[in-house]
Motif scaffolding. Structure first.
Motif, PDB file in Angstrom:
ATOM      1  N   TYR A   1      27.042 -21.295   2.468  1.00 56.46           N
ATOM      2  CA  TYR A   1      27.359 -20.753   1.147  1.00 56.46           C
ATOM      3  C   TYR A   1      27.972 -21.868   0.314  1.00 56.46           C
ATOM      4  O   TYR A   1      28.976 -22.472   0.714  1.00 56.46           O
ATOM      5  CB  TYR A   1      28.341 -19.582   1.260  1.00 56.46           C
ATOM      6  CG  TYR A   1      28.657 -18.944  -0.078  1.00 56.46           C
ATOM      7  CD1 TYR A   1      27.901 -17.897  -0.580  1.00 56.46           C
ATOM      8  CD2 TYR A   1      29.736 -19.391  -0.846  1.00 56.46           C
ATOM      9  CE1 TYR A   1      28.168 -17.325  -1.809  1.00 56.46           C
ATOM     10  CE2 TYR A   1      30.012 -18.817  -2.074  1.00 56.46           C
ATOM     11  CZ  TYR A   1      29.231 -17.791  -2.548  1.00 56.46           C
ATOM     12  OH  TYR A   1      29.503 -17.218  -3.770  1.00 56.46           O
TER      13      TYR A   1
ATOM     14  N   LEU B   1      26.988 -11.850   4.148  1.00 55.66           N
ATOM     15  CA  LEU B   1      27.488 -12.536   2.953  1.00 55.66           C
ATOM     16  C   LEU B   1      28.973 -12.855   3.097  1.00 55.66           C
ATOM     17  O   LEU B   1      29.426 -13.955   2.740  1.00 55.66           O
ATOM     18  CB  LEU B   1      27.242 -11.672   1.720  1.00 55.66           C
ATOM     19  CG  LEU B   1      27.727 -12.259   0.394  1.00 55.66           C
ATOM     20  CD1 LEU B   1      27.078 -13.604   0.114  1.00 55.66           C
ATOM     21  CD2 LEU B   1      27.458 -11.282  -0.753  1.00 55.66           C
TER      22      LEU B   1
ATOM     23  N   ILE C   1      23.332 -19.338  -1.478  1.00 55.18           N
ATOM     24  CA  ILE C   1      23.051 -19.352  -0.041  1.00 55.18           C
ATOM     25  C   ILE C   1      21.955 -20.377   0.234  1.00 55.18           C
ATOM     26  O   ILE C   1      20.818 -20.220  -0.183  1.00 55.18           O
ATOM     27  CB  ILE C   1      22.624 -17.963   0.458  1.00 55.18           C
ATOM     28  CG1 ILE C   1      23.739 -16.946   0.205  1.00 55.18           C
ATOM     29  CG2 ILE C   1      22.286 -18.022   1.950  1.00 55.18           C
ATOM     30  CD1 ILE C   1      23.361 -15.524   0.574  1.00 55.18           C
TER      31      ILE C   1
ATOM     32  N   ALA D   1      30.510 -16.583   2.867  1.00 53.95           N
ATOM     33  CA  ALA D   1      31.353 -16.905   1.713  1.00 53.95           C
ATOM     34  C   ALA D   1      32.799 -17.176   2.091  1.00 53.95           C
ATOM     35  O   ALA D   1      33.533 -17.780   1.300  1.00 53.95           O
ATOM     36  CB  ALA D   1      31.285 -15.770   0.692  1.00 53.95           C
TER      37      ALA D   1
END
Length: 233
Positions: free
Chosen positions: A230, A167, A220, A171
């Motif tokens: 993202y 993640l 996502i 991001a």
């Protein structure tokens, strides 16, 4: 000294692997079924667990499910040689990695060390006060590497080490595509090979967790044949 829990109903594996890990400087606890391990983990968690899948009383899948209700402790599965279903299911349930039986003990040691390095990096031990250690805000998303804390719209989301790293990588640059190979480099050691299915399974698990905080989560995006992106909401 990191404490490794080894859970397997094969006593030969428990004996030989524990001797190897202790020779490598780890502290090792061994259990021959999932229930015995869970009873011990309820009192004190190790730094990492290596779990066989097929065991009496409580198998590895059930044990992992119980663990993920209360901890993001790194977990490696030991899977059958040809059982791809176990590998995929284990990853989607929250395992960080898997090693196929029969396995090289050197390979297992490398996987353990790689996962511990990733955990240290997330905790800030490897990044110090660099930019990766700062709280990252992306729209509704907040990620604090030093606390291993993630929130979405103010709701806490509990992620494993691997899920956190994936993640974070996505991001950091909203709108930019990350290929599966690039995500493998982020989540795994250079000397550790995993296939596309592994990354896809982690992403599915990550999405599922984010949707517990927000059923409409869609940040996502999958770009089929390319990778993931993202999109800041």
């Amino acid at each position: 000294m990191s404490k490794i829990a080894l859970v397997d109903d094969d006593r030969n594996i428990l004996t030989s692997v524990s001797m190897t890990l202790e020779a490598e400087g780890f502290e090792v606890e061994t259990y021959n079924d999932g229930q015995a391990a869970l009873d011990a983990f309820n009192k004190k968690l190790p730094d990492m667990a290596v779990l066989d899948i097929k065991m009496p009383r409580m198998d590895g899948m059930d044990l992992l499910q119980r663990l993920r209700q209360k901890t993001t402790m790194p977990v490696i599965f030991l899977t059958s040689k040809d059982d791809e279903i176990d590998e995929v299911l284990g990853l989607r349930m929250g395992a960080d990695d898997y090693v196929k039986k029969p396995f090289s003990q050197r390979l297992l040691v490398e996987r353990i060390r790689a996962l511990l390095r990733r955990q240290d990096a997330v905790a800030g031990d490897a990044v110090g006060e660099g930019p990766e250690a700062k709280v990252m805000e992306r729209g509704f998303l907040s990620m604090d590497p030093l606390r291993h804390a993630v929130t979405w719209k103010g709701n806490d989301v509990s992620l494993t080490v691997t899920e956190f790293l994936l993640l974070q990588a996505l991001a950091q640059r909203p709108g930019f595509v990350k290929s599966r190979d690039q995500l493998m480099d982020v989540a795994y050691d250079d000397q550790v090979y995993v296939d596309d299915r592994t990354i896809d399974s982690h992403i599915k698990r990550l999405r599922k967790k984010m949707r517990t905080a927000d059923p409409d989560f869609s940040a996502i995006e999958t770009l089929y044949g390319i990778g993931y992106r993202y999109n800041e909401e």
